[in-house]
Write an enzyme that holds these catalytic residues in place. Structure first.
Site, short mmCIF file in Angstrom:
data_model
loop_
_atom_site.label_atom_id
_atom_site.label_comp_id
_atom_site.label_asym_id
_atom_site.label_seq_id
_atom_site.Cartn_x
_atom_site.Cartn_y
_atom_site.Cartn_z
N GLU A 185 7.66 124.25 56.79
CA GLU A 185 8.08 125.82 56.52
C GLU A 185 9.40 125.72 55.69
O GLU A 185 10.43 126.35 55.76
CB GLU A 185 8.18 126.73 57.69
CG GLU A 185 6.84 126.49 58.64
CD GLU A 185 7.13 127.53 59.69
OE1 GLU A 185 8.32 127.92 59.97
OE2 GLU A 185 6.21 127.76 60.38
N GLU A 192 -0.02 124.57 61.69
CA GLU A 192 0.19 125.12 62.94
C GLU A 192 -0.65 126.23 63.05
O GLU A 192 -0.93 126.88 61.97
CB GLU A 192 1.72 125.51 63.05
CG GLU A 192 2.74 124.46 63.06
CD GLU A 192 4.39 124.98 63.12
OE1 GLU A 192 4.35 126.29 63.14
OE2 GLU A 192 5.09 124.11 62.86
#
Length: 704
Positions: free
Chosen positions: A316, A436
């Site tokens: 991220e 994810e």
């Protein structure tokens, strides 16, 4: 996951167990021109199939002179059609299919293999092709293929059999075939909130990782594990930034255990992204030195590891102090390029290891995808993959703005996201890992935020839509799915739906709850079935089959329980769940239906403070869905004032055992003095209003 979500629990995917590859052995043919093959070998496999559709993979080995430019031809024996292909352009002329090379895979050396795949449609049967040719030279020999799965209803395996099933170990794809590698990683599981926890492995509530846990994960059908690792608390100062040997050895131990269990493994730099990497735009030299030092050490430590170990550059990625997205894209490109350069120059297994690069924020908006595409083009590396994360339509993922159901907005967000990543990457030969996925606020520690049946629909849809788009999925599990201490699923039905979605569609219903008022006459109750290609086969309570006609009727896709059946099922009509049924189908998981007795909830007057305020509530068998808040003038009150619906648990919380509804300080922090009307929505359909008055820190409340 990012910091604010860290403590929240928070394919090209070929399902290996779903298809058996058939080797098409080829003999040596007569020599032809330099651009033809002197012999070939083909492996054709159907890796997934569903009503009317299937996914196939084709591996073509050139046994003759090198070729530069190729086509592979075959004819489907059962009238199948190719609907979507990757690593080749497929055209049809009558029944003959022709797959032609892409610009990046035109050359096939002697004994080298080229791979391509496609989604197809079928009707009646899905028999494999009986002959292939490479550049008009027939691949001769014994021909075979994956048989078409039976279309008849199958007996659902017992829970114990299902739980022990595990795909058998398989020979991993050869290094340098990223599409095949990523396909072999489906499905994947995250060891979340563990080695990424700050400052150490158990800091966020999970136990120490054991080999037994990793074996259990493999036995449950997972083929890969993502091991997020935060390094910032485990290395020394500049300029060497030497990784603590104890920490590195612990990471290596868990990687070794995972590989020993025949799992693919992905490791990364995780929360380092927001701890220090985000300062790169304004502190380029120091951040780059630290980043390079870490990946140099990791490349060296794992240089000799097999190709089943995969590296992901950053989790991220996000940046502070930039002028906007264009600068964000540029600095992320620089870090991703440095990562690839460091790993590749370290040699050994790293020369051909799969490297996974994220988009900005690991987000799937088109601008983020396009920026990463530009990076791939500039790098020119043939063994890379893209990764994004997916936590669903945000209002549904956290239950805010009335997002209580898996509705059209949730599904469209899912489909649009998966379509974008497929069209941008997979369709152009770059595999995608959904590194994810889950819903942000599905959490065993905070029950009720996401209604269980609506979550089941989401799980089913993610599995299906990822599978038909060849996206590999790695579920984020920070402990909310698998109880690691006891090696059991916290909700076996949730895992069963997730696992079934890897290979098959399941039918669902408009609801999994039928509410029956306690104080009025009992009537027939209906739910609408979403069959997803299945057919309804019956209704069961435990081991007893309900009787069609007297207990239930089915009209189209509307299932109706008769008044007589409902009367029997509610029994003494005690508040709460009185019976649980299963609607059964020709494929997939049964759909659970709870029969619940209730009366409309009631509330009483209360007083308290902005830091402690509880509304006495008699729930009477009902369950809270959401809460609205409005000022006397009709404008929205409280946090997120763009909506009247507040965030479940963050702003309000039911306590069924105590008989209260709590209003949180986070709610009152953004409520001005005066009167606020609250509307509580319950899953039965009941609504009750309650008025609170805030004066400074004092709060009083009365029922309406």
């Amino acid at each position: 996951m990012t910091l604010q979500n860290t403590r929240r629990t928070r394919w090209r995917a070929a399902v290996v167990a779903g298809g058996v590859a058939a080797l098409l052995t080829a003999g040596m043919a007569a020599a032809v021109s330099a651009q033809a093959a002197a012999g070939c070998q083909v492996a054709y496999s159907v890796s997934a199939q569903w009503p009317g559709g299937f996914t196939a993979n084709v591996d073509v080995t050139n046994l003759g002179d090198p070729v530069n430019g190729w086509n592979v031809r075959w004819t489907f024996p059962s009238g199948q059609q190719v609907t979507q292909a990757w690593n080749a352009a497929v055209t049809a002329s009558g029944g003959q299919q022709t797959a032609t090379n892409m610009s990046y895979n035109a050359a096939i050396g002697t004994n080298a293999t080229v791979s391509f795949g496609f989604n197809g449609s079928w009707s009646g049967s899905n028999n494999p092709p009986t002959a292939f040719s490479l550049n008009n030279v027939t691949c001769t020999g014994t021909i075979g293929g994956t048989p078409s799965p039976s279309n008849s209803p199958s007996t659902r395996p017992s829970p114990s059999a299902s739980a022990s099933a595990s795909p058998s170990p398989s020979t991993p794809p050869q290094p340098g075939d990223p599409m095949a590698t990523v396909a072999a990683m489906q499905p994947g599981w995250n060891l979340g909130n563990t080695l990424d926890a700050i400052p150490d492995e158990t800091a966020w509530g999970n136990p120490l990782t054991t080999q037994a846990l990793l074996r259990h994960v493999r036995q449950q059908g997972y083929r890969s594990i993502r091991i997020p690792v935060t390094w910032s608390n485990h290395h020394g100062p500049a300029p060497a930034y030497t990784i603590d040997s104890t920490w590195l050895n612990r990471v290596r131990q868990i990687v070794d255990w995972s590989l020993a269990e025949d799992l693919y493994v992905m490791i990364n730099l995780h929360h380092d992204s927001w701890q220090w990497i985000n300062a790169y735009p304004t502190d380029r030299a120091n951040v780059l030195a630290r980043y390079s030092a870490l990946w140099t050490q990791l490349s060296g430590a794992f240089r000799g590891y097999p190709s089943r170990l995969v590296f992901e550059s950053i989790n991220e990625p996000q940046f502070a102090g930039t002028s906007g997205d264009e600068q964000n894209y540029q600095v992320l490109h620089e870090l991703n390029a440095e990562f690839v350069r460091i790993v590749r120059r370290s040699g050994g297994g790293n020369a051909t290891r799969l490297l996974v690069l994220p988009t900005l924020f690991t987000n799937a908006d088109q601008g983020r995808l396009d920026a990463l595409t530009a990076t791939f083009r500039q790098l020119g590396d043939s063994n890379v993959a893209a990764t994004v994360h997916f936590y669903g339509w945000w209002p549904f993922s956290v239950n805010i703005a009335g997002g209580t159901r898996y509705d059209a907005s949730v599904e469209q967000d899912l489909i649009a996201t998966f379509d974008r990543v497929h069209a941008t990457f997979v369709a152009h030969g770059i595999p995608v890992i959904i590194g994810e996925w889950a819903l942000l606020n599905w959490d065993h520690n905070r029950p009720g935020i996401i209604e269980r049946g609506e979550f089941l629909k989401f799980l089913e849809a993610v599995g299906y839509h990822a599978r038909i788009r060849n996206l590999t999925t790695m579920v984020w599990d920070a402990g909310q799915f698998l109880n690691r201490s006891e090696l059991r699923w916290r909700d076996p039905g949730v895992f069963a739906m997730m696992k079934t979605s890897w290979t098959t569609r399941s039918a669902t219903g408009s609801t999994d709850q039928i509410y029956v008022p306690r104080s009025t006459a009992i009537t027939a109750k209906s739910i609408t079935l979403n069959l997803n290609g299945a057919s309804f086969t019956g209704l069961r309570q435990g081991t007893v089959n309900l009787v069609s006609g007297s207990d239930y009727t089915l009209s189209g896709n509307v299932l109706t329980l008769t008044a007589a059946a409902v009367t029997r099922l509610v029994g003494s009509r005690a508040y709460g769940v009185n019976a649980t049924l299963e609607a059964r189908f020709s494929q997939g998981e049964p759909w659970p239906i709870s029969i619940i007795t209730y009366d409309p909830p009631s509330q009483a007057a209360a007083s308290g403070t902005t830091s402690s305020f509880a509304i006495p509530t008699q729930f009477r068998g009902d369950q809270l869905a959401t809460m609205e808040a409005k000022y006397a003038d009709g404008t929205n009150a409280g946090p997120a004032d763009w909506t009247s619906y507040k965030e479940f648990w963050t702003h309000f919380q039911p306590d069924y055992a105590a008989g209260t509804l709590l209003l949180k300080p986070e709610f009152f922090n953004e409520v001005r003095d005066g009167t606020v009307t609250l509307t509580f929505h319950f899953w039965s359909g009941s609504q009750i209003t309650y008025r609170i008055t805030k004066a400074g820190t004092a709060v009083t409340g009365t029922s309406s």
